[in-house]
Every structure is written in structure tokens, then in C-alpha cells.
Design a protein around this motif. Sequence first.
Motif, PDB file in Angstrom:
ATOM      1  N   UNK A   1       0.799  -1.232   0.000  1.00  0.00           N
ATOM      2  CA  UNK A   1       0.000   0.000   0.000  1.00  0.00           C
ATOM      3  C   UNK A   1       0.829   1.279   0.000  1.00  0.00           C
ATOM      4  N   UNK A   2       2.036   1.233   0.506  1.00  0.00           N
ATOM      5  CA  UNK A   2       2.853   2.441   0.655  1.00  0.00           C
ATOM      6  C   UNK A   2       4.193   2.395  -0.068  1.00  0.00           C
ATOM      7  N   UNK A   3       4.424   1.360  -0.865  1.00  0.00           N
ATOM      8  CA  UNK A   3       5.717   1.217  -1.547  1.00  0.00           C
ATOM      9  C   UNK A   3       5.507   1.030  -3.046  1.00  0.00           C
ATOM     10  N   UNK A   4       6.209   1.839  -3.820  1.00  0.00           N
ATOM     11  CA  UNK A   4       6.103   1.827  -5.273  1.00  0.00           C
ATOM     12  C   UNK A   4       7.427   1.349  -5.877  1.00  0.00           C
ATOM     13  N   UNK A   5       7.332   0.472  -6.851  1.00  0.00           N
ATOM     14  CA  UNK A   5       8.497   0.040  -7.618  1.00  0.00           C
ATOM     15  C   UNK A   5       8.427   0.687  -8.998  1.00  0.00           C
ATOM     16  N   UNK A   6       9.400   1.552  -9.300  1.00  0.00           N
ATOM     17  CA  UNK A   6       9.522   2.101 -10.656  1.00  0.00           C
ATOM     18  C   UNK A   6      10.328   1.071 -11.431  1.00  0.00           C
ATOM     19  N   UNK A   7       9.661   0.399 -12.377  1.00  0.00           N
ATOM     20  CA  UNK A   7      10.256  -0.799 -12.970  1.00  0.00           C
ATOM     21  C   UNK A   7      10.675  -0.686 -14.433  1.00  0.00           C
ATOM     22  N   UNK A   8      10.343   0.428 -15.097  1.00  0.00           N
ATOM     23  CA  UNK A   8      10.759   0.549 -16.498  1.00  0.00           C
ATOM     24  C   UNK A   8      10.658   2.004 -16.929  1.00  0.00           C
ATOM     25  N   UNK A   9      11.741   2.512 -17.480  1.00  0.00           N
ATOM     26  CA  UNK A   9      11.783   3.866 -18.035  1.00  0.00           C
ATOM     27  C   UNK A   9      12.179   3.746 -19.498  1.00  0.00           C
ATOM     28  N   UNK A  10      11.472   4.492 -20.359  1.00  0.00           N
ATOM     29  CA  UNK A  10      11.778   4.417 -21.785  1.00  0.00           C
ATOM     30  C   UNK A  10      11.604   5.779 -22.436  1.00  0.00           C
ATOM     31  N   UNK A  11      12.605   6.161 -23.221  1.00  0.00           N
ATOM     32  CA  UNK A  11      12.539   7.356 -24.071  1.00  0.00           C
ATOM     33  C   UNK A  11      12.972   6.915 -25.462  1.00  0.00           C
TER      34      UNK A  11
ATOM     35  N   UNK B   1      11.112   1.642  -4.239  1.00  0.00           N
ATOM     36  CA  UNK B   1      12.131   0.605  -4.419  1.00  0.00           C
ATOM     37  C   UNK B   1      12.212   0.350  -5.915  1.00  0.00           C
ATOM     38  N   UNK B   2      13.151   0.995  -6.554  1.00  0.00           N
ATOM     39  CA  UNK B   2      13.205   0.958  -8.015  1.00  0.00           C
ATOM     40  C   UNK B   2      13.995  -0.229  -8.542  1.00  0.00           C
ATOM     41  N   UNK B   3      13.349  -1.008  -9.401  1.00  0.00           N
ATOM     42  CA  UNK B   3      14.044  -2.107 -10.071  1.00  0.00           C
ATOM     43  C   UNK B   3      14.576  -1.679 -11.434  1.00  0.00           C
ATOM     44  N   UNK B   4      14.154  -0.536 -11.925  1.00  0.00           N
ATOM     45  CA  UNK B   4      14.669   0.037 -13.179  1.00  0.00           C
ATOM     46  C   UNK B   4      16.019   0.702 -12.888  1.00  0.00           C
ATOM     47  N   UNK B   5      17.019   0.429 -13.700  1.00  0.00           N
ATOM     48  CA  UNK B   5      18.357   0.966 -13.445  1.00  0.00           C
ATOM     49  C   UNK B   5      18.384   2.495 -13.506  1.00  0.00           C
ATOM     50  N   UNK B   6      17.664   3.098 -14.441  1.00  0.00           N
ATOM     51  CA  UNK B   6      17.634   4.556 -14.509  1.00  0.00           C
ATOM     52  C   UNK B   6      16.987   5.144 -13.260  1.00  0.00           C
ATOM     53  N   UNK B   7      15.856   4.602 -12.858  1.00  0.00           N
ATOM     54  CA  UNK B   7      15.159   5.099 -11.668  1.00  0.00           C
ATOM     55  C   UNK B   7      16.040   4.917 -10.424  1.00  0.00           C
ATOM     56  N   UNK B   8      16.723   3.787 -10.332  1.00  0.00           N
ATOM     57  CA  UNK B   8      17.604   3.535  -9.188  1.00  0.00           C
ATOM     58  C   UNK B   8      18.694   4.601  -9.113  1.00  0.00           C
ATOM     59  N   UNK B   9      19.332   4.904 -10.260  1.00  0.00           N
ATOM     60  CA  UNK B   9      20.373   5.937 -10.298  1.00  0.00           C
ATOM     61  C   UNK B   9      19.788   7.300  -9.935  1.00  0.00           C
ATOM     62  N   UNK B  10      18.587   7.568 -10.409  1.00  0.00           N
ATOM     63  CA  UNK B  10      17.926   8.844 -10.104  1.00  0.00           C
ATOM     64  C   UNK B  10      17.731   8.999  -8.597  1.00  0.00           C
ATOM     65  N   UNK B  11      17.172   8.006  -7.952  1.00  0.00           N
ATOM     66  CA  UNK B  11      16.898   8.109  -6.526  1.00  0.00           C
ATOM     67  C   UNK B  11      18.164   8.008  -5.670  1.00  0.00           C
ATOM     68  N   UNK B  12      19.169   7.308  -6.146  1.00  0.00           N
ATOM     69  CA  UNK B  12      20.415   7.194  -5.397  1.00  0.00           C
ATOM     70  C   UNK B  12      21.302   8.434  -5.547  1.00  0.00           C
ATOM     71  N   UNK B  13      21.084   9.165  -6.643  1.00  0.00           N
ATOM     72  CA  UNK B  13      22.007  10.238  -6.977  1.00  0.00           C
ATOM     73  C   UNK B  13      21.679  11.558  -6.488  1.00  0.00           C
TER      74      UNK B  13
END
Length: 81
Positions: A30-40, A69-81
Motif C-alpha cells: 500500500x505504501x511502496x512503489x516500484x519504478x520498474x521501467x523507463x523508456x525514451x 524501491x526501483x528495479x529500473x536501473x535509470x530510476x535507481x540511479x535517479x533516486x540514489x544520486x
Amino acid sequence: MEVIQDKKEQKFFIIIDNLESFVHYNFIDEKTVDFNHTFVPYELRGRGIAKELMDTAKAWITKEKLSERSSCSYARKYFDG
């Protein structure tokens, strides 16, 4: 750029020149979102579109008091950076 959220499809997206860029997400609980795919699309890369999508997604989770909790590599870098 206008970022649109489609809650049914669980994505944020932008359409430019009839090409869709997006970030998909799903709820882990209910309170956790996984950003799992980014595409441009190749034709639109280098314009900061992915960052704009993630800025909007981040504003949404902040407003809704969600965690990510991002499983997408771009999203992970975004939130970590």
C-alpha cells in the motif's frame, strides 16, 4: 513538457512528436512503489525527458507519502544520486 499520470496503467508519460516516453510503476504494498521501467525513444533522447518523468514521479510519491524501491536501473540511479 507536460507529464501525465495514468493511474490505471500505472505510468507517467509524455508524448512529443507522436512518440511516447514513460516510466512504469507498480505497488509492492500500500505504501511502496516500484519504478520498474523507463523508456525514451531514441529520437527524443538527450532532452532531459527521463529526468522530467522522474521529477514528476518523485513529487507524486512525496505528496502521497509513499516510499520507492526501483528495479529500473535509470530510476535507481535517479533516486540514489
